[in-house]
Design a protein around this motif. Structure first.
Motif, PDB file in Angstrom:
ATOM      1  N   GLU A  43       0.856  -1.186   0.000  1.00 33.57           N
ATOM      2  CA  GLU A  43       0.000   0.000   0.000  1.00 33.57           C
ATOM      3  C   GLU A  43       0.890   1.232   0.000  1.00 33.57           C
ATOM      4  O   GLU A  43       1.992   1.203   0.552  1.00 33.57           O
ATOM      5  N   THR A 140      -4.152   2.307  -4.596  1.00 31.72           N
ATOM      6  CA  THR A 140      -2.973   1.930  -3.810  1.00 31.72           C
ATOM      7  C   THR A 140      -3.226   2.017  -2.303  1.00 31.72           C
ATOM      8  O   THR A 140      -2.317   1.876  -1.506  1.00 31.72           O
ATOM      9  N   GLY A 142      -4.954   0.417   0.962  1.00 30.92           N
ATOM     10  CA  GLY A 142      -5.462  -0.862   1.429  1.00 30.92           C
ATOM     11  C   GLY A 142      -5.968  -0.786   2.859  1.00 30.92           C
ATOM     12  O   GLY A 142      -6.166   0.302   3.411  1.00 30.92           O
TER      13      GLY A 142
END
Length: 430
Positions: A43, A140, A142
């Protein structure tokens, strides 16, 4: 700890370095995806402002030791240098790395304005929210970073509500206006030009308006955006192509755009000064990268300041805000602890799922075996007895092994933990 921060800010690097690592908003999604892929991150989010560039990221679970974290940071540094065409050695001199608790406390402090050039300035929270939005849009963001950002937003709201850190108008824009007050005796006859139409320019216009400036012009690449801001202050809107005429008529020029190159050069201001018959011009460049060529400061009758020049003005506000900042740090400590407990709970949930799955497999296997025997006309009582015995044997296997191993090694602490886990009361005389 899965969360780390690789950054460069106004405390570690001058504006000449910071402007070189700034990310353009229109290319942020592309940059995030490239960084995630090429640096091998799970992430990632990027905060990019005039005072900081910070990459908040999560490594894979296997990369938790210090050597692995440093290697990952080096990989990010290499990517950043390549992405912006910079020397890697140059980045090492100005960057920092935070991991674990320190990273969590840092991002929370940043959102509350505790790490800003102007302590407690409110703009940074919006910029952190922008970083969250960009990462969400790029895909991107999470589980871990999403939770961290959401808790950070909740924390920042609490700090604003429960402390006095945001009571007075304190920002880089306000510092610029405070500095202008030292140069101009009165603001009523002053003509101001704002270049850009973002939040920083809006704040500067608002502050100047409160000081009595009524003659304002707004220039922006998109005239429609300039018009929207101009309407708030009874100003006129213009495109950037009108800058030669606009700068010659302005006593105060405050610029903050996202242009990758300077939009006001020394030659332009030389002509403007001649047209003004050397009446002084106060200029503030709040953009990173810079909007105004540094050489403009060499001209007579021009007073040019950058974001770094705001430091002296900003220091005057520190004493007023320190007490509120200390209260904010106490609140941050509580929220940091809360986030860490949430992280720990994830491992507990995972362990519980594995534990349940293991015994579900045993249950399914034994149930299938017993049902088959019933279909073969075996005695139900016999089948049920065998099922109960087999389940007990399998359920007892692991605990019995642990008890035996603890007893053989005389590990009294382990025995007490096992006894507590299974609600046992061992006879102390045995």
């Amino acid at each position: 700890m899965p969360v780390s921060i690789f950054g460069i800010n106004h405390k570690t690097a001058p504006v000449e370095v910071r402007e070189k690592v700034a990310f353009s908003p229109d290319k942020m999604s592309e940059s995030l995806c490239a960084l995630k892929s090429e640096a091998g991150l799970d992430e990632v989010a990027i905060i990019s402002t005039c005072n900081r560039m910070e990459i908040i990221y999560r490594c894979p679970h296997s990369q938790k030791d210090s050597q692995a974290l440093e290697a990952k940071a080096a990989r990010i540094s290499d990517w950043l240098a390549q992405h912006h065409g910079l020397s890697i050695d140059n980045l090492k001199d100005f960057s920092y790395l935070h991991s674990g608790d320190r990273a969590i406390e840092h991002i929370m402090g940043v959102a509350c304005g505790l790490d800003s050039m102007v302590l407690g300035e409110p703009q940074i929270l919006g910029q952190v929210k922008d970083a969250y939005g960009y990462a969400n849009h790029a895909g991107t963001m999470g589980l871990y970073l999403n939770r961290l950002f959401q808790q950070t937003f909740s924390l920042a709201k609490q700090v604003r509500t429960d402390t006095q850190i945001g009571e007075s108008a304190v920002s880089v824009a306000y510092a610029a206006v405070t500095l202008a007050k030292r140069i101009f005796a009165e603001f009523a006859p002053i003509k101001a030009l704002f270049i850009g139409a973002g939040e920083t320019i809006e704040l500067a216009a608002r502050h100047l308006s409160r000081q009595g400036v009524t003659q304002m012009k707004v220039a922006n690449r998109t005239v429609e955006r300039a018009q929207k801001l101009a309407d708030e202050f009874g100003a006129t809107a213009h495109g950037l192509t009108s800058l030669p005429e606009l700068v010659a008529d302005a006593d105060i020029i405050i610029s903050s755009t996202a242009s990758p190159v300077p939009i006001i050069g020394k030659g332009l201001m030389e002509k403007a000064i001649k047209q003004r018959k050397h009446r002084p011009v106060f200029m503030v460049d709040l953009a990173v990268p810079r909007d105004i060529e540094p050489e403009v400061a060499d001209l007579r009758d021009i007073y040019l300041y950058t974001v770094d020049d705001m430091q002296d003005v900003i220091k005057e506000n520190l004493k007023v805000r320190e007490e509120a900042a200390n209260e904010a740090r106490d609140i941050i400590a509580v929220h940091c602890h809360k986030y860490l407990n949430w992280l720990k709970s994830l491992s507990t949930v995972s362990l519980m799922k594995e534990f349940r799955a293991q015994y579900d497999d045993i249950k399914a296997s034994e149930l299938s075996r017993s049902l088959a025997k019933l279909e073969n006309s075996d005695s139900p009582e016999k089948v049920m007895t065998e099922l109960a015995n087999r389940l007990m044997q399998k359920f007892m296997h692991s605990p019995s092994r642990l008890i035996r191993q603890a007893g053989e090694s005389h590990n009294q602490e382990a025995l007490e933990i096992i006894a507590d886990a299974f609600s046992l009361k061992p006879n102390s005389d045995d």
